[in-house]
Design an enzyme around this catalytic site. Structure first.
Site, mmCIF file in Angstrom:
data_model
loop_
_atom_site.group_PDB
_atom_site.id
_atom_site.type_symbol
_atom_site.label_atom_id
_atom_site.label_comp_id
_atom_site.label_asym_id
_atom_site.label_seq_id
_atom_site.Cartn_x
_atom_site.Cartn_y
_atom_site.Cartn_z
ATOM 1 C CG ASP A 61 45.260 11.881 91.971
ATOM 2 O OD1 ASP A 61 44.076 12.244 91.863
ATOM 3 O OD2 ASP A 61 45.579 10.754 92.389
ATOM 4 C CG HIS A 86 41.270 9.724 85.112
ATOM 5 N ND1 HIS A 86 40.473 10.360 86.026
ATOM 6 C CD2 HIS A 86 41.420 8.453 85.565
ATOM 7 C CE1 HIS A 86 40.145 9.517 86.994
ATOM 8 N NE2 HIS A 86 40.723 8.360 86.743
ATOM 9 C CE1 TYR A 120 40.021 4.022 95.486
ATOM 10 C CE2 TYR A 120 40.746 4.468 93.256
ATOM 11 C CZ TYR A 120 40.181 4.900 94.439
ATOM 12 O OH TYR A 120 39.769 6.207 94.565
ATOM 13 N NE ARG A 162 40.860 -0.080 89.325
ATOM 14 C CZ ARG A 162 40.887 1.248 89.247
ATOM 15 N NH1 ARG A 162 41.829 1.853 88.577
ATOM 16 N NH2 ARG A 162 39.964 1.979 89.866
ATOM 17 C CE LYS A 192 40.158 9.548 97.294
ATOM 18 N NZ LYS A 192 40.864 9.861 96.105
ATOM 19 N N GLY A 225 37.069 14.910 93.797
ATOM 20 C CA GLY A 225 37.755 15.693 92.768
ATOM 21 C C GLY A 225 36.795 16.174 91.717
HETATM 22 P P1 FBP Z 1 37.508 11.674 91.859
HETATM 23 O O1 FBP Z 1 36.627 12.201 92.966
HETATM 24 O O2 FBP Z 1 37.640 12.656 90.733
HETATM 25 O O3 FBP Z 1 37.068 10.305 91.408
HETATM 26 O O4 FBP Z 1 38.961 11.544 92.476
HETATM 27 C C1 FBP Z 1 39.268 10.571 93.443
HETATM 28 C C2 FBP Z 1 40.403 9.686 92.961
HETATM 29 O O5 FBP Z 1 40.766 8.744 93.947
HETATM 30 C C3 FBP Z 1 41.639 10.465 92.524
HETATM 31 O O6 FBP Z 1 42.529 10.690 93.568
HETATM 32 C C4 FBP Z 1 42.192 9.584 91.449
HETATM 33 O O7 FBP Z 1 42.814 10.307 90.445
HETATM 34 C C5 FBP Z 1 40.996 8.906 90.876
HETATM 35 O O8 FBP Z 1 39.985 8.921 91.841
HETATM 36 C C6 FBP Z 1 41.314 7.490 90.431
HETATM 37 O O9 FBP Z 1 40.141 6.832 90.050
HETATM 38 P P2 FBP Z 1 40.149 5.589 89.057
HETATM 39 O O10 FBP Z 1 41.400 4.800 89.353
HETATM 40 O O11 FBP Z 1 38.905 4.838 89.378
HETATM 41 O O12 FBP Z 1 40.148 6.146 87.689
#
Ligand code: FBP
Length: 263
Positions: A21, A26, A144, A146, A175, A228
């Site tokens: 995603d 990003h 997360y 933040r 997660k 990812g």
């Molecule tokens: P990655 O393993 O590439 O970090 O992906 C995990 C993930 O949770 C993705 O689902 C999401 O796009 C990304 O990390 C978001 O990470 P951040 O908000 O820290 O940029």
């Protein structure tokens, strides 16, 4: 309420999910000429026998049909870009009903714990969790920390708080990032209780670091990984997948697993 079918995402009590995603989160900078094609990453997920593929609905609608019988689909119901600055809010863009019609075996939602929009995300997540559980599918909460109130998003106590919030709000899976504090992370996993904690992969790093992180996360009691970039940005996505599987499913040490990646 239907019984939540969480078993289909597991292999011997552990799980390895592949996330794609990042195009929304990003932007295309995360991809190259191969990986910009979603089918390229979906093929890695199939060949690597991942326990599930995490997609936003647009990719699922246009690319997932041929993969439907091959791998469980997890639809991420909210998302945001990195273009908007300020307090983080990830808005819902897909309903549980729509995700199910696309074949979702589970749904996901990001909560930015500590953001001034936290209450709004709790509310959206609450509706999603109830609806998903009515349909009998599990919910994965990306927890997360933040926002301006969060000084250190990897602080063990903050991660522990975020994990507990995920449990309290009804997530089946939580997660979150790993913070390299193995002892402290054991407490984070305990705080998640019966919700299964999955560790996110993060930015691409060396094979050694990535496998070490996976090993420590599993030692701390995590139920698996949802990764990812460290897989599909790798030149050897299937070899790193196999090494990762040895760590996650068989408890192999990183230095043993890395031998399966050819020089
Ligand atoms: P990655 O393993 O590439 O970090 O992906 C995990 C993930 O949770 C993705 O689902 C999401 O796009 C990304 O990390 C978001 O990470 P951040 O908000 O820290 O940029």
């Amino acid at each position: 309420m239907a019984r939540t079918k969480i078993e289909r995402l597991f292999t011997r009590g552990k799980t390895l999910l592949l996330a794609m995603d990042q195009g929304l989160e990003h932007g295309p900078k995360d991809f190259n000429i191969d990986t910009i094609n979603p089918e390229h990453v979906l093929d890695i997920a199939i060949k690597g026998s991942y326990n599930g593929m995490i997609l936003q609905k647009g990719i699922a609608e246009k690319y997932f049909e041929n993969y439907r019988q091959k791998i469980p689909l997890i639809i991420k119901l909210n998302g945001k870009t990195n273009l908007v600055k300020g307090e983080s809010y990830s808005s819902q863009n897909c309903s549980v009903k729509r995700a199910i019609s696309l074949g979702a075996a589970a749904v996901g939602y990001t909560i930015y714990v500590g953001s001034t929009f936290e209450a709004k995300m709790f509310e959206e997540f609450g509706r999603i969790e109830e609806e998903a559980h009515e349909y009998g599918i599990p919910v994965i909460a990306w927890m997360y920390p933040r926002g301006a109130a969060i000084q250190d998003d990897l602080n063990t106590d903050i991660l522990a708080y975020a994990a507990r919030i995920g449990l309290e709000l009804g997530a089946d899976f939580i997660k979150m990032k790993y913070n390299h504090d193995l002892e402290g992370y054991k407490w984070v996993v305990k705080c998640a209780g019966k919700a299964k904690l999955l560790v996110a992969g993060g930015e691409k790093t060396s094979y050694e670091n990535f496998l070490k992180e996976a090993y420590e996360a599993m030692q701390a009691g995590a139920s698996g990984m949802a990764v990812g970039r460290n897989v599909w940005q790798s030149e050897k996505p299937l070899e790193i997948t196999n090494a990762l599987k040895l760590v996650v499913f068989e408890g192999k040490k990183p230095e043993q697993a890395i031998k399966y990646i050819r020089a």
